[in-house]
Each structure stands twice: as structure tokens, then as C-alpha cells.
Design an enzyme around this catalytic site. Structure first.
Site, PDB file in Angstrom:
ATOM      1  N   LYS A  67      52.287 -72.016 -43.185  1.00 53.87           N
ATOM      2  CA  LYS A  67      53.586 -72.203 -42.505  1.00 53.87           C
ATOM      3  C   LYS A  67      54.657 -71.274 -43.087  1.00 53.87           C
ATOM      4  O   LYS A  67      55.407 -70.633 -42.363  1.00 53.87           O
ATOM      5  CB  LYS A  67      54.066 -73.663 -42.633  1.00 53.87           C
ATOM      6  CG  LYS A  67      53.099 -74.684 -42.062  1.00 53.87           C
ATOM      7  CD  LYS A  67      53.628 -76.101 -42.219  1.00 53.87           C
ATOM      8  CE  LYS A  67      53.723 -76.579 -43.662  1.00 53.87           C
ATOM      9  NZ  LYS A  67      52.438 -76.682 -44.364  1.00 53.87           N
ATOM     10  N   ARG A 112      58.112 -84.732 -41.774  1.00 54.82           N
ATOM     11  CA  ARG A 112      56.774 -84.967 -42.309  1.00 54.82           C
ATOM     12  C   ARG A 112      56.333 -86.414 -42.160  1.00 54.82           C
ATOM     13  O   ARG A 112      55.221 -86.752 -42.545  1.00 54.82           O
ATOM     14  CB  ARG A 112      56.808 -84.644 -43.791  1.00 54.82           C
ATOM     15  CG  ARG A 112      55.956 -83.478 -44.194  1.00 54.82           C
ATOM     16  CD  ARG A 112      56.277 -83.228 -45.649  1.00 54.82           C
ATOM     17  NE  ARG A 112      55.273 -82.501 -46.304  1.00 54.82           N
ATOM     18  CZ  ARG A 112      55.408 -81.218 -46.644  1.00 54.82           C
ATOM     19  NH1 ARG A 112      56.487 -80.557 -46.338  1.00 54.82           N
ATOM     20  NH2 ARG A 112      54.448 -80.636 -47.302  1.00 54.82           N
ATOM     21  N   ARG A 165      46.817 -69.310 -54.180  1.00 56.63           N
ATOM     22  CA  ARG A 165      48.224 -68.906 -53.993  1.00 56.63           C
ATOM     23  C   ARG A 165      48.912 -68.617 -55.329  1.00 56.63           C
ATOM     24  O   ARG A 165      48.736 -69.335 -56.315  1.00 56.63           O
ATOM     25  CB  ARG A 165      48.994 -70.011 -53.278  1.00 56.63           C
ATOM     26  CG  ARG A 165      50.494 -69.705 -53.209  1.00 56.63           C
ATOM     27  CD  ARG A 165      51.236 -70.576 -52.256  1.00 56.63           C
ATOM     28  NE  ARG A 165      51.012 -71.982 -52.443  1.00 56.63           N
ATOM     29  CZ  ARG A 165      51.403 -72.904 -51.568  1.00 56.63           C
ATOM     30  NH1 ARG A 165      51.996 -72.543 -50.456  1.00 56.63           N
ATOM     31  NH2 ARG A 165      51.178 -74.169 -51.799  1.00 56.63           N
ATOM     32  N   ARG A 215      51.753 -72.913 -58.489  1.00 64.94           N
ATOM     33  CA  ARG A 215      52.542 -74.141 -58.351  1.00 64.94           C
ATOM     34  C   ARG A 215      51.793 -75.332 -58.938  1.00 64.94           C
ATOM     35  O   ARG A 215      50.573 -75.423 -58.823  1.00 64.94           O
ATOM     36  CB  ARG A 215      52.819 -74.414 -56.853  1.00 64.94           C
ATOM     37  CG  ARG A 215      53.985 -73.632 -56.321  1.00 64.94           C
ATOM     38  CD  ARG A 215      54.132 -73.669 -54.820  1.00 64.94           C
ATOM     39  NE  ARG A 215      53.926 -74.937 -54.144  1.00 64.94           N
ATOM     40  CZ  ARG A 215      54.120 -75.121 -52.833  1.00 64.94           C
ATOM     41  NH1 ARG A 215      54.538 -74.114 -52.082  1.00 64.94           N
ATOM     42  NH2 ARG A 215      53.899 -76.289 -52.271  1.00 64.94           N
ATOM     43  N   ARG A 250      47.730 -84.317 -51.627  1.00 58.02           N
ATOM     44  CA  ARG A 250      48.532 -83.784 -50.514  1.00 58.02           C
ATOM     45  C   ARG A 250      47.773 -83.851 -49.188  1.00 58.02           C
ATOM     46  O   ARG A 250      48.355 -84.157 -48.142  1.00 58.02           O
ATOM     47  CB  ARG A 250      48.931 -82.327 -50.806  1.00 58.02           C
ATOM     48  CG  ARG A 250      50.008 -82.221 -51.864  1.00 58.02           C
ATOM     49  CD  ARG A 250      50.069 -80.828 -52.463  1.00 58.02           C
ATOM     50  NE  ARG A 250      50.609 -79.830 -51.573  1.00 58.02           N
ATOM     51  CZ  ARG A 250      50.447 -78.522 -51.747  1.00 58.02           C
ATOM     52  NH1 ARG A 250      49.754 -78.072 -52.779  1.00 58.02           N
ATOM     53  NH2 ARG A 250      50.984 -77.670 -50.910  1.00 58.02           N
TER      54      ARG A 250
HETATM   55  P1  AP5 Z   1      51.678 -70.606 -47.353  1.00 56.23           P
HETATM   56  O1  AP5 Z   1      52.299 -69.763 -46.284  1.00 56.23           O
HETATM   57  O2  AP5 Z   1      52.358 -70.714 -48.662  1.00 56.23           O
HETATM   58  O3  AP5 Z   1      51.285 -72.049 -46.769  1.00 56.23           O
HETATM   59  P2  AP5 Z   1      52.191 -73.307 -46.413  1.00 56.23           P
HETATM   60  O4  AP5 Z   1      51.628 -73.948 -45.196  1.00 56.23           O
HETATM   61  O5  AP5 Z   1      53.641 -72.910 -46.369  1.00 56.23           O
HETATM   62  O6  AP5 Z   1      51.848 -74.179 -47.669  1.00 56.23           O
HETATM   63  P3  AP5 Z   1      52.735 -75.123 -48.590  1.00 56.23           P
HETATM   64  O7  AP5 Z   1      51.824 -75.578 -49.679  1.00 56.23           O
HETATM   65  O8  AP5 Z   1      54.001 -74.428 -49.009  1.00 56.23           O
HETATM   66  O9  AP5 Z   1      53.032 -76.267 -47.627  1.00 56.23           O
HETATM   67  P4  AP5 Z   1      53.384 -77.663 -48.054  1.00 56.23           P
HETATM   68  O10 AP5 Z   1      53.748 -78.196 -46.722  1.00 56.23           O
HETATM   69  O11 AP5 Z   1      52.402 -78.435 -48.805  1.00 56.23           O
HETATM   70  O12 AP5 Z   1      54.525 -77.403 -49.145  1.00 56.23           O
HETATM   71  P5  AP5 Z   1      56.096 -77.629 -49.100  1.00 56.23           P
HETATM   72  O13 AP5 Z   1      56.682 -76.572 -49.940  1.00 56.23           O
HETATM   73  O14 AP5 Z   1      56.599 -77.832 -47.723  1.00 56.23           O
HETATM   74  O15 AP5 Z   1      50.189 -70.020 -47.572  1.00 56.23           O
HETATM   75  C1  AP5 Z   1      49.310 -70.583 -48.553  1.00 56.23           C
HETATM   76  C2  AP5 Z   1      48.485 -69.446 -49.197  1.00 56.23           C
HETATM   77  O16 AP5 Z   1      47.625 -68.875 -48.196  1.00 56.23           O
HETATM   78  C3  AP5 Z   1      49.321 -68.275 -49.745  1.00 56.23           C
HETATM   79  O17 AP5 Z   1      48.722 -67.802 -50.925  1.00 56.23           O
HETATM   80  C4  AP5 Z   1      49.242 -67.190 -48.647  1.00 56.23           C
HETATM   81  O18 AP5 Z   1      49.349 -65.895 -49.200  1.00 56.23           O
HETATM   82  C5  AP5 Z   1      47.851 -67.467 -48.067  1.00 56.23           C
HETATM   83  N1  AP5 Z   1      47.780 -67.178 -46.639  1.00 56.23           N
HETATM   84  C6  AP5 Z   1      48.719 -67.469 -45.682  1.00 56.23           C
HETATM   85  N2  AP5 Z   1      48.289 -67.087 -44.467  1.00 56.23           N
HETATM   86  C7  AP5 Z   1      47.044 -66.542 -44.656  1.00 56.23           C
HETATM   87  C8  AP5 Z   1      46.072 -65.976 -43.781  1.00 56.23           C
HETATM   88  N3  AP5 Z   1      46.296 -65.883 -42.465  1.00 56.23           N
HETATM   89  N4  AP5 Z   1      44.902 -65.551 -44.305  1.00 56.23           N
HETATM   90  C9  AP5 Z   1      44.666 -65.640 -45.649  1.00 56.23           C
HETATM   91  N5  AP5 Z   1      45.554 -66.160 -46.532  1.00 56.23           N
HETATM   92  C10 AP5 Z   1      46.730 -66.604 -46.039  1.00 56.23           C
HETATM   93  O19 AP5 Z   1      56.208 -79.052 -49.825  1.00 56.23           O
HETATM   94  C11 AP5 Z   1      55.874 -79.231 -51.176  1.00 56.23           C
HETATM   95  C12 AP5 Z   1      56.173 -80.656 -51.585  1.00 56.23           C
HETATM   96  O20 AP5 Z   1      57.580 -80.937 -51.434  1.00 56.23           O
HETATM   97  C13 AP5 Z   1      55.475 -81.769 -50.781  1.00 56.23           C
HETATM   98  O21 AP5 Z   1      54.166 -82.010 -51.241  1.00 56.23           O
HETATM   99  C14 AP5 Z   1      56.436 -82.930 -51.028  1.00 56.23           C
HETATM  100  O22 AP5 Z   1      56.257 -83.507 -52.299  1.00 56.23           O
HETATM  101  C15 AP5 Z   1      57.805 -82.268 -51.008  1.00 56.23           C
HETATM  102  N6  AP5 Z   1      58.384 -82.248 -49.646  1.00 56.23           N
HETATM  103  C16 AP5 Z   1      58.765 -81.122 -48.968  1.00 56.23           C
HETATM  104  N7  AP5 Z   1      59.241 -81.455 -47.759  1.00 56.23           N
HETATM  105  C17 AP5 Z   1      59.159 -82.808 -47.664  1.00 56.23           C
HETATM  106  C18 AP5 Z   1      59.480 -83.743 -46.642  1.00 56.23           C
HETATM  107  N8  AP5 Z   1      59.984 -83.347 -45.465  1.00 56.23           N
HETATM  108  N9  AP5 Z   1      59.257 -85.055 -46.870  1.00 56.23           N
HETATM  109  C19 AP5 Z   1      58.775 -85.480 -48.066  1.00 56.23           C
HETATM  110  N10 AP5 Z   1      58.431 -84.658 -49.072  1.00 56.23           N
HETATM  111  C20 AP5 Z   1      58.618 -83.318 -48.871  1.00 56.23           C
END
Ligand code: AP5
Length: 259
Positions: free
Chosen positions: A43, A122, A161, A194, A205
């Protein structure tokens, strides 16, 4: 393939009184999108690419929590300290804390350049609160892009990552390696893994996604907003696919600008 530079999203990361520089160019029909999908599906990577194509700002709740985590513990409110503890374990931050954060920053939802909500909503509660806020503010969502990928590939993306400590650019040890091991191509900052990309936190997760977040697929499908996007292939291919699917939907509804 290189990581893309992050735009200056000061207002979203720093709270209601912060200003973005430069301000995004207002559009006649700004895109107001939710980027949805399991952890690690890509994402954040797509948000950067879509930002470059559409001008809409990436608004990531996870980025706000991580930015807060770089402050000294004594500067954090008790709610934010509690939020960071949930995050490290891979659990969701309580809805009340997340909602306070989003509500404070509701000015960003009015941005003339549009928005890309990444990692929010979420839970069903968050989705209902967001819908109520958008209705009150007279704003309409353009679409919800739901990225889909087999579990094994998700785990591989998450465990490889690496993120820059300074500019937060995202790399992958295999798929998107930096030119020099452990060093950010963009700013020379150190790359780190991370806390929530450790195997136990990834397991938690994925479980939380299945139980709390996946039900939103039906919520948005019922509202006619869901676009299912296969997240296989390179980031550029996935971005192209997203734009094609959005264009197809836009011509039959809003007439947004894609260029
Ligand atoms: P990346 O683009 O980083 O993936 P992502 O979907 O953004 O993954 P996240 O882990 O950031 O999502 P998340 O939803 O768990 O984390 P968030 O920060 O929102 O890509 C991942 C890897 O793949 C990278 O290395 C990239 O280079 C590689 N890649 C990408 N595309 C590729 C491709 N096409 N081919 C090959 N490789 C590729 O949330 C973190 C935490 O915050 C949550 O667990 C929670 O505790 C808290 N939180 C955040 N928002 C909320 C909410 N709304 N409610 C409650 N808790 C929340």
C-alpha cells in the site's frame, strides 16, 4: 528500480497546525481514495507512485505513529505511548486514539490535491466514523483500492523490508535493494527493520487483519466503491493496473483527471 522520494507531508505527520510546502495544486475533481489490503501488500509503495501520478497526498496513520515514536517518551501523551506499545506487538491501536488523530487532521481531507488514505480505516468502527465525518464535511470518496496477494508473497515482502531512519523511504533486500547495503539511496540514512516486521509480530498482524480489517471489503463493496487490484508484478505494473481500473470506473461515474 529505485525508491521514490517522499513528498513533504508535514501537515499530516505533524498535526493540525502544520502546513504542507508547497501546497498541492487544487484539482477540479480531486481523487479521494482509500488504499486497502493486508500488511505488506504494498500500500505504501503504491501510495508513493499514485501520489506522483495523481498529486493526491498519502495520509498514513502508521507513519504518524512511527513519527511519534522518534520523540522522547516524556514528550508523548499517555495515549500515544500506549499506541506505540500496541504497534510494536503488531496489534491494532485502539479506535479512540486513531480516531482522535484523524479528526484533528481533518483539514487534510479537504486538500485540493485529494488524498490517499493508507492504513485507515482498519475496523468497522473506523470506517463508520470516517463515513460520518466525510458526510458532515461534504466530501465523497472516489474509490477504495483493495490490493490482493497470496500470503507467502506478503510474508516475503514484509520480512525483506528495510526502511530509512531519516527520510522513511522503503526498500526490499531482494526486490528493491539499495545500491549500497544498509544505506538509503536517497539521503544516505541508515536502513533498519521495523519492530513489527519480526516473525511473531507479522503473525499477529495477519491474524488481526483477517478478524478486524477484512470485513471492510464487504462494507465498501455494498457502497459500490471497491476496486479489487491484483498486487502481483512490479510496483510500476501494479500502479498501471490500478490507474486502468480507476479510469474505467471514473469514466462511468465522476470524470476524474488521471494526468
Ligand atoms: P509496503 O509498500 O511497505 O507495504 P504496506 O502494505 O504499506 O505495508 P505496511 O506493513 O506498512 O502496512 P501495514 O498496514 O501493516 O502498516 P501501517 O504502517 O499501516 O511494501 C512492503 C515491502 O514489499 C517493502 O519492502 C517494498 O519494497 C516491497 N514491495 C512493495 N511492492 C512490491 C512489489 N510489487 N514487488 C516486490 N516487492 C514489493 O501500520 C503499522 C501499525 O500501526 C499497525 O500494525 C497498527 O499497530 C498501527 N496502526 C496504523 N494504522 C492503524 C489504524 N487505522 N488502526 C489501528 N492501528 C493502526
Amino acid at each position: 528500480m529505485t525508491a521514490n522520494p517522499k513528498s513533504e507531508r508535514k501537515a499530516w505527520l505533524n498535526g493540525p497546525s502544520a502546513q504542507c510546502a508547497p501546497m498541492p495544486t487544487p484539482k477540479e475533481h480531486p481523487w479521494r481514495l482509500i488504499l486497502f489490503g493486508p500488511p505488506g501488500v504494498g500500500k505504501g509503495t503504491q501510495a508513493q507512485l499514485l501520489h506522483e501520478r495523481l498529486g493526491a497526498c498519502q495520509l498514513s496513520t502508521g507513519d504518524v505513529f512511527r513519527a511519534a515514536g522518534t520523540h522522547a517518551a516524556c514528550d508523548l501523551t499517555p495515549a500515544m505511548q500506549e499506541a506505540l506499545a500496541y504497534m510494536r506487538k503488531g496489534e491494532l491501536v485502539p479506535d479512540t486514539t486513531v480516531w482522535q488523530l484523524v479528526r484533528e487532521r481533518r483539514g487534510c481531507l479537504h486538500c485540493g490535491g485529494g488524498f490517499l488514505l493508507d492504513g485507515f480505516p482498519r475496523t468497522l468502527g473506523q470506517a463508520q466514523s470516517l463515513q460520518g465525518l466525510l458526510d458532515r464535511e461534504g466530501l465523497e470518496l472516489s474509490a477504495v483500492l483493495s490490493y490482493e496477494l497470496p500470503l507467502a508473497e506478503i510474508v516475503s515482502r514484509l520480512s525483506g523490508r528495510r526502511t530509512c531512519k531519516q527520510c522513511k523511504a522503503v526498500f526490499h533486500r531482494v526486490h528493491q535493494p539499495p545500491k549500497s547495503d544498509g544505506v538509503c539511496d536517497l539521503c544516505g540514512g541508515a536502513l533498519f527493520q521495523r519492530d513489527d516486521d519480526q516473525p511473531e509480530a507479522i503473525r499477529v498482524r495477519m491474524g488481526v487483519y483477517r478478524s478486524s480489517t477484512a470485513p471492510l471489503i464487504e462494507f465498501y463493496q455494498q457502497r459500490g466503491l471497491l476496486i479489487r487490484v491484483p498486487a502481483t508484478g512490479s510496483p510500476d505494473e501494479i500502479c498501471r493496473r490500478s490507474l486502468e481500473m480507476m479510469e474505467w470506473r471514473a469514466t462511468s461515474t465522476h470524470g476524474h483527471e488521471l494526468a
